[in-house]
Design a protein around this motif. Structure first.
Motif, PDB file in Angstrom:
ATOM      1  N   TYR A  46     -17.351   0.242   2.684  1.00 57.16           N
ATOM      2  CA  TYR A  46     -15.948   0.592   2.417  1.00 57.16           C
ATOM      3  C   TYR A  46     -15.104  -0.680   2.538  1.00 57.16           C
ATOM      4  O   TYR A  46     -15.352  -1.504   3.428  1.00 57.16           O
ATOM      5  N   PHE A  53      -7.449  -5.946   6.331  1.00 54.91           N
ATOM      6  CA  PHE A  53      -8.558  -5.990   5.375  1.00 54.91           C
ATOM      7  C   PHE A  53      -8.025  -6.086   3.943  1.00 54.91           C
ATOM      8  O   PHE A  53      -8.680  -6.664   3.069  1.00 54.91           O
ATOM      9  N   MET A  54      -6.850  -5.548   3.684  1.00 53.61           N
ATOM     10  CA  MET A  54      -6.267  -5.633   2.336  1.00 53.61           C
ATOM     11  C   MET A  54      -5.852  -7.079   2.040  1.00 53.61           C
ATOM     12  O   MET A  54      -6.050  -7.571   0.923  1.00 53.61           O
ATOM     13  N   HIS A  69       0.840  -1.204   0.000  1.00 54.30           N
ATOM     14  CA  HIS A  69       0.000   0.000   0.000  1.00 54.30           C
ATOM     15  C   HIS A  69       0.874   1.253   0.000  1.00 54.30           C
ATOM     16  O   HIS A  69       2.031   1.229   0.455  1.00 54.30           O
ATOM     17  N   ASN A 113     -12.410  -1.047   3.827  1.00 55.22           N
ATOM     18  CA  ASN A 113     -11.744  -1.087   5.141  1.00 55.22           C
ATOM     19  C   ASN A 113     -12.656  -1.761   6.167  1.00 55.22           C
ATOM     20  O   ASN A 113     -13.069  -1.163   7.165  1.00 55.22           O
ATOM     21  N   HIS A 151      -7.134  13.397   2.137  1.00 57.70           N
ATOM     22  CA  HIS A 151      -7.803  12.110   1.923  1.00 57.70           C
ATOM     23  C   HIS A 151      -9.266  12.237   2.368  1.00 57.70           C
ATOM     24  O   HIS A 151      -9.550  12.904   3.362  1.00 57.70           O
ATOM     25  N   SER A 196     -11.982   4.517  -1.406  1.00 56.62           N
ATOM     26  CA  SER A 196     -12.034   5.987  -1.495  1.00 56.62           C
ATOM     27  C   SER A 196     -11.824   6.429  -2.941  1.00 56.62           C
ATOM     28  O   SER A 196     -12.200   7.530  -3.320  1.00 56.62           O
ATOM     29  N   HIS A 224      -6.774   9.965  10.077  1.00 51.50           N
ATOM     30  CA  HIS A 224      -7.339  11.141   9.401  1.00 51.50           C
ATOM     31  C   HIS A 224      -8.271  11.959  10.272  1.00 51.50           C
ATOM     32  O   HIS A 224      -8.461  13.146  10.035  1.00 51.50           O
ATOM     33  N   GLU A 245     -11.090  10.380   4.008  1.00 47.80           N
ATOM     34  CA  GLU A 245     -11.376   9.902   5.369  1.00 47.80           C
ATOM     35  C   GLU A 245     -11.236  11.043   6.382  1.00 47.80           C
ATOM     36  O   GLU A 245     -11.521  10.868   7.564  1.00 47.80           O
ATOM     37  N   TYR A 298       0.982   3.601   1.933  1.00 47.97           N
ATOM     38  CA  TYR A 298       1.437   4.027   3.262  1.00 47.97           C
ATOM     39  C   TYR A 298       2.603   3.194   3.794  1.00 47.97           C
ATOM     40  O   TYR A 298       2.998   3.338   4.951  1.00 47.97           O
ATOM     41  N   CYS A 310     -11.321   6.835  10.783  1.00 49.29           N
ATOM     42  CA  CYS A 310      -9.910   6.455  10.662  1.00 49.29           C
ATOM     43  C   CYS A 310      -9.138   7.226  11.735  1.00 49.29           C
ATOM     44  O   CYS A 310      -9.195   8.455  11.774  1.00 49.29           O
ATOM     45  N   ASP A 335      -3.143   2.251  -4.204  1.00 49.97           N
ATOM     46  CA  ASP A 335      -4.191   2.466  -3.198  1.00 49.97           C
ATOM     47  C   ASP A 335      -4.976   1.164  -3.028  1.00 49.97           C
ATOM     48  O   ASP A 335      -4.682   0.154  -3.683  1.00 49.97           O
ATOM     49  N   SER A 374      -8.325   9.628  -3.155  1.00 48.07           N
ATOM     50  CA  SER A 374      -7.675   8.456  -2.560  1.00 48.07           C
ATOM     51  C   SER A 374      -6.159   8.668  -2.587  1.00 48.07           C
ATOM     52  O   SER A 374      -5.658   9.621  -3.203  1.00 48.07           O
ATOM     53  N   THR A 375      -5.437   7.746  -2.001  1.00 51.70           N
ATOM     54  CA  THR A 375      -3.969   7.898  -2.029  1.00 51.70           C
ATOM     55  C   THR A 375      -3.463   7.878  -3.480  1.00 51.70           C
ATOM     56  O   THR A 375      -2.523   8.600  -3.810  1.00 51.70           O
TER      57      THR A 375
HETATM   58  P1  13P Z   1      -6.723   4.391  -0.159  1.00 45.58           P
HETATM   59  O1  13P Z   1      -7.734   3.462  -0.748  1.00 45.58           O
HETATM   60  O2  13P Z   1      -6.943   5.808  -0.550  1.00 45.58           O
HETATM   61  O3  13P Z   1      -5.350   3.923  -0.454  1.00 45.58           O
HETATM   62  O4  13P Z   1      -6.928   4.423   1.416  1.00 45.58           O
HETATM   63  C1  13P Z   1      -6.736   3.292   2.222  1.00 45.58           C
HETATM   64  C2  13P Z   1      -6.574   3.661   3.614  1.00 45.58           C
HETATM   65  O5  13P Z   1      -6.522   2.841   4.484  1.00 45.58           O
HETATM   66  C3  13P Z   1      -6.473   5.069   3.887  1.00 45.58           C
HETATM   67  O6  13P Z   1      -6.426   5.301   5.211  1.00 45.58           O
END
Ligand code: 13P
Ligand code: SF4
Length: 330
Positions: free
Chosen positions: A143, A94-95, A54, A145, A228, A160, A205, A230, A56, A202, A71, A244-245
């Motif tokens: 979502y 979750f990913m 990801h 997430n 973002h 997002s 955020h 969130e 992040y 989140c 993302d 989104s990211t």
């Molecule tokens: P993105 O789908 O924008 O990458 O966001 C995922 C996420 O966990 C942002 O906090």
């Protein structure tokens, strides 16, 4: 499906990898990373594995061991294209669950099983059933997430990156959109659709404030602010762009010579600063403690020991997969 994602046959040399990140990682620190990076490259080849990371994730993961970065939406799409035997998710639970739902026959590993998400933790499948009872007939947009249990109780997922499009695609004037209250309110404002939501936030955020954004604008003239979705709506209202990211990343690609503030998790700016040296990044940010549990040693250990393997109850998985597949087809 537009391409197949296979393990790389030849990994770049350590010198070539260091060239990618040398603007951010001093040589002393690189010394601590190089051994794990070399081991991870070797293990990926041995185990026929790919690493999805990801936006992040820290630069030494994002730029040096990942096969695919992006993302949540991009990672879900790429998970459909994997031809390797093993997928390592450098991201949160979750990913990894989404990757497993889309690849039930493959081994999906999460390098730290404690890498959760405050949004996913805010709601259960039972909560969704109760919401349906309370608002009969309203479609449930969930979502990504969230846990597989929650997805299984939903009509369709969103990220997002596609939330507004998914809401509009349903062609109704009221929806249930869970669990992120702020994302739902931001999307309601953007689409004009009435949204019933949930009190999930989140933890990264929700901490940004409009006052903080105004302060940074005063301190850095000409600042471009990207937030973002969130973030609370009052924060998004202070931004020049919200996405989104991946949306933020695309925006930064057009911002050479500008000063940019990314109102999001800290590694985003680090990763983009490497790719866009002509953009000046103003750096207030918040860390996601869950994303930061994923480290090079954790990825190495995951591949060495083939743990922790993601498993999903098949009865839940079939229904959860449907809500993700509907999103990807929309
Ligand atoms: P993105 O789908 O924008 O990458 O966001 C995922 C996420 O966990 C942002 O906090
Ligand atoms: Fe969850 Fe927020 Fe961390 Fe993303 S940044 S994984 S939404 S807690």
């Amino acid at each position: 499906m537009n391409h197949i994602l296979k393990p790389r046959l030849e990994a770049p040399s350590l010198d070539a990898l260091y060239d990618r990140v040398s603007a951010l990682i001093p040589p002393m620190e690189w010394g601590a990373f190089a051994d794990d990076i070399a081991a991870i490259q070797r293990l990926k080849a041995e185990k026929n594995a790919v690493i999805l990371a990801h936006n992040y994730q820290t630069p030494e993961i994002f730029h040096c061991v990942a096969d695919v970065t992006g993302d949540s939406l991009a990672l879900a799409r790429e998970a459909q294209n994997v031809e390797a035997d093993v997928i390592v998710m450098a991201g949160v639970e979750f990913m990894a669950e989404t990757a497993k739902l889309l690849n039930p026959s493959k081994t999906v590993l999460i390098p730290d099983s404690n890498a959760g998400c405050s949004l996913a933790d805010s709601i259960t499948g039972r909560d969704v059933r109760l919401m349906r009872e309370r608002y009969p007939g309203l479609p449930v947009i969930t979502y990504v997430n969230t846990s597989a249990d929650v997805k299984a109780e939903s009509d369709i997922c969103c990220t997002s990156g596609n939330a507004a499009r998914i809401v509009k695609s349903l062609g109704v004037d009221r929806v249930i959109m869970i669990p992120d209250e702020f994302l739902a309110r931001n999307i309601a404002k953007e689409t004009g659709v009435d949204v019933v939501t949930w009190k999930g936030h989140c933890e990264v955020h929700e901490r940004f404030t409009p006052e903080e954004i105004r302060h940074w604008r005063d301190a850095y003239p000409g600042l471009v602010v990207l937030a973002h979705p969130e973030c609370p709506p009052e924060v998004v209202a202070e931004a020049d762009f919200s996405g989104s990211t991946a949306g933020m990343s695309d925006y930064v690609a057009t911002a050479d010579g500008r000063r940019v503030l990314l109102v999001t998790e800290c590694s985003m700016s680090d990763n983009l600063a490497i790719q866009h040296p002509k953009v000046e990044f103003v750096r207030p940010c918040n860390l996601c403690p869950h994303m930061k549990l994923i480290t090079l040693p954790a990825i190495r250990r995951a591949l060495e020991t083939m743990t922790t393997e993601v498993t999903i109850d098949p009865a839940v998985a079939d229904r959860a997969r449907l809500s993700i597949e509907r999103m990807l087809a929309a």
